[in-house]
Design an enzyme around this catalytic site. Structure first.
Site, PDB file in Angstrom:
ATOM      1  N   ASP A 285       0.831  -1.202   0.000  1.00 23.50           N
ATOM      2  CA  ASP A 285       0.000   0.000   0.000  1.00 23.50           C
ATOM      3  C   ASP A 285       0.874   1.264   0.000  1.00 23.50           C
ATOM      4  OD1 ASP A 285      -2.860   0.953   0.467  1.00 23.50           O
ATOM      5  OD2 ASP A 285      -1.865   1.946   2.151  1.00 23.50           O
TER       6      ASP A 285
ATOM      7  N   GLU B  42       1.773  -0.525  -4.962  1.00 23.27           N
ATOM      8  CA  GLU B  42       0.719   0.428  -5.288  1.00 23.27           C
ATOM      9  C   GLU B  42       1.394   1.788  -5.266  1.00 23.27           C
ATOM     10  OE1 GLU B  42      -3.176   2.789  -3.885  1.00 23.27           O
ATOM     11  OE2 GLU B  42      -1.500   2.391  -2.572  1.00 23.27           O
TER      12      GLU B  42
HETATM   13  C1  NOJ Z   1      -4.471   2.922  -0.752  1.00 21.40           C
HETATM   14  C2  NOJ Z   1      -5.579   1.975  -0.413  1.00 21.40           C
HETATM   15  O1  NOJ Z   1      -5.892   1.210  -1.544  1.00 21.40           O
HETATM   16  C3  NOJ Z   1      -6.729   2.814   0.067  1.00 21.40           C
HETATM   17  O2  NOJ Z   1      -7.923   2.088   0.190  1.00 21.40           O
HETATM   18  C4  NOJ Z   1      -6.333   3.454   1.365  1.00 21.40           C
HETATM   19  O3  NOJ Z   1      -7.354   4.330   1.777  1.00 21.40           O
HETATM   20  C5  NOJ Z   1      -5.030   4.250   1.221  1.00 21.40           C
HETATM   21  N1  NOJ Z   1      -4.039   3.562   0.452  1.00 21.40           N
HETATM   22  C6  NOJ Z   1      -4.443   4.524   2.566  1.00 21.40           C
HETATM   23  O4  NOJ Z   1      -3.978   3.332   3.130  1.00 21.40           O
END
Ligand code: NOJ
Length: 550
Positions: free
Chosen positions: A210, A286
């Site tokens: 993440d 990500e």
């Molecule tokens: C990306 C995640 O996919 C999302 O759902 C989240 O709110 C943010 N990062 C913060 O962790």
């Protein structure tokens, strides 16, 4: 090379179809009206039949759920709403028995305010080692700098000190319930290595990282020239040569908290850990970075994949799509990595809705899936995408996303894409739960025909289109070679063995060229509906796969 002796294309993740499970909305296995790990395990045969190679589980760790579990209080345990550690182990083992790989989500940029470290930091004085694991700064009249939260509002929250007075501020690039970790602190790096090992020891095959581009911060905490612009710049492709693009590039290169060089060292250490385990363990980042920066996250000394987010935003235009595909492939090809494709995820509008909604949106979503499934690399399928679900309409009073609250409702947030799945062709809760209580987000009244049960036996359903395309894509090999269609609204490309993909994004039917008229039709996004005289043309909002015999 870390990837020898097997070539990178032999790795399972190189071309995998990965299914994203958002656990709270997938299937309730214990009757409490929330999805859980037992529920996921019970649906593994469904996923196997769908034809996926791996599942990625969004966070199921202990959490006060201020951001649906992306606010983690303990990354090495399971929240009781989702089950137990032994349920997690059982799910991993049962998946492996079906030859399904398992990826778990790691959230290393921040923790929950309930994490013991943050609680200890609150109870300790300014300057303490407990506070040094986060970004605590003294506050004056104003926050320590002008950084803004990705969810809206300032990126700083002031705390009340033990003596009852207003005190320091802590940094949170997301919600105030998600304090950012200070990755220059050795405790932080060491603890995350323990977390990696904890899940690798339990047999997970990979991680979804993440906010992988966010861990390193400018430790001088200098103001940004355009903090809001930075957020927007990160979602654009920067390579169009325009002045605006040059400005956006500058914002990112001078960013205080995204895509900084210090990240490389962090992932170098992670890669060593991943490589020290048997099997092909991997990590996908990500990282919302423009195409020309993507290669920084994928190399033998960094992570293995970076999410390709292009199809989350690409316009319904064959010419735009073609350019997007070329750039996305080139960006990772330069570092020898496979591209990845995603039409939707839990942070974005569902693809049917994004492409216009209704029958048109559904037709386009099905066609776009066939474009993505025909491309090299791996694909990520978000739960419910295979059913053709649209976003669910929600009343503001139903919403839970912190984005909605932090922007005072100006942005509706992501809840519409997170509504529990419909399993049976009945009425809400459509077999999602046996509980009489309302689901955490209400399901629409008209989802019966979009349920797994209804689509299972309908040969023309989106579910059966996905089953067929995930099955057939395994035959696809080789580079993508674009062919001039003579129409800017029609994209045609070829892969090896005579396989061709054609998609029509225009308003008119496209007369197929001679060589495709003689080809075998492998799959059509309008599927198995009788094609009749449509074989001569490609209708609007339709994609078709052909095998050309030479
Ligand atoms: C990306 C995640 O996919 C999302 O759902 C989240 O709110 C943010 N990062 C913060 O962790």
């Amino acid at each position: 090379m870390a990837d020898s002796p097997t070539s990178i294309s032999d790795k399972w993740w190189h071309s995998a179809a990965v299914y994203q499970v958002y656990p709270r909305s997938f299937f309730d296995g214990n009757g409490d009206s929330l999805g859980d790990l037992v529920g996921v395990q019970s649906k593994l045969p469904y996923l196997k039949k769908l034809g996926i190679d791996a599942i990625w589980l969004s966070p199921f760790y202990p959490s006060p759920q201020h951001d649906s579990g992306y606010d983690v209080a303990d990354p090495r345990d399971v929240d009781s709403i989702y089950g137990t550690l032994s349920d997690a182990q059982s799910l991993i083992d049962a998946s492996h028995e079906l030859d399904i790989k398992v990826m778990v989500d790691l959230v290393p940029n921040h923790v929950s305010i309930d994490h013991p470290w943050f609680q200890a930091a609150l109870a300790s004085p300014p300057g303490s080692k407990e506070r040094a694991r986060f970004h605590f700064l003294d506050a004056g009249e104003q926050p320590p700098n002008n950084w803004v939260s990705m969810f809206g509002g300032p990126a700083w929250t002031q705390i009340t000190e033990a003596n009852g007075e207003l005190g320091q501020c802590y940094l949170h690039v997301f919600d105030s319930s998600q304090p950012d970790l200070n990755w220059t602190n050795p405790d932080v790096a060491a603890d995350w290595i323990d977390t990696l090992k904890f899940w690798l020891d339990r047999g997970v095959d990979g991680f979804r990282v993440d906010v992988a581009h966010g861990l390193a911060k400018d430790m001088t905490y200098a103001d940004l020239p355009d903090p809001v612009g930075l957020t927007e710049a990160l979602r654009f492709d920067l390579d169009d040569g325009s002045t605006e693009a040059a400005e956006r590039r500058l914002l990112i290169e001078n960013s205080g908290f995204f895509d900084r060089d210090e990240l490389q060292e962090i992932y170098r250490e992670w890669r060593k850990v991943l490589d020290s385990y048997p099997g092909d363990r991997m990590a996908v980042s990500e990282a919302w970075v423009p195409a020309h920066r993507a290669g920084r996250y994928v190399s033998p000394t960094s992570l293995h994949q970076i999410f390709g987010f292009d199809f989350l935003v690409v316009a319904w235009s064959a010419s735009v799509m073609q350019e997007t595909i070329k750039k996305a492939i080139a960006a990772v090809q330069a570092v020898g990595a496979p591209p990845t494709w995603a039409l939707s995820n839990h942070d974005s509008p569902r693809v049917v809705t994004r492409l216009g909604g209704g029958e048109t949106g559904l037709a386009r979503a099905r066609a776009l899936a066939m474009v993505a499934h025909a491309l090299p690399g791996s694909i990520y399928v978000y739960q419910g995408e295979e059913l053709g679900l649209p976003d669910a309409p929600l009343a503001d009073s139903d919403r839970e996303d912190p984005v909605f609250f932090r922007t005072n409702g100006a942005q509706k947030g992501r809840d519409g894409a997170r509504v529990p799945l419909p399993w049976t062709a009945s009425s809400a809760p459509y077999g999602f739960t046996e509980s009489e209580s309302a689901t955490w987000l209400p399901q629409p009244d008209h989802w019966s025909q979009l349920s797994v049960e209804a689509e299972d036996f309908d040969a023309a359903s989106t579910l059966n289109l996905y089953r067929a395309s995930l099955d057939q894509r395994e035959q696809f090999r080789g580079e993508v070679r674009f062919i001039d269609s003579g129409d800017s609204e029609v994209m045609i490309f070829a892969r090896d063995n005579g396989i061709h993909m054609a998609v029509n994004t225009g308003l008119e039917a496209y007369s197929l060229p001679e060589f495709l008229l003689e080809a075998e039709i492998m799959l059509d996004s309008e599927v198995v509906k009788i094609l009749g005289d449509k074989t001569e043309v490609l209708p609007p909002n339709c994609a078709r796969w052909f095998r050309v015999f030479t």
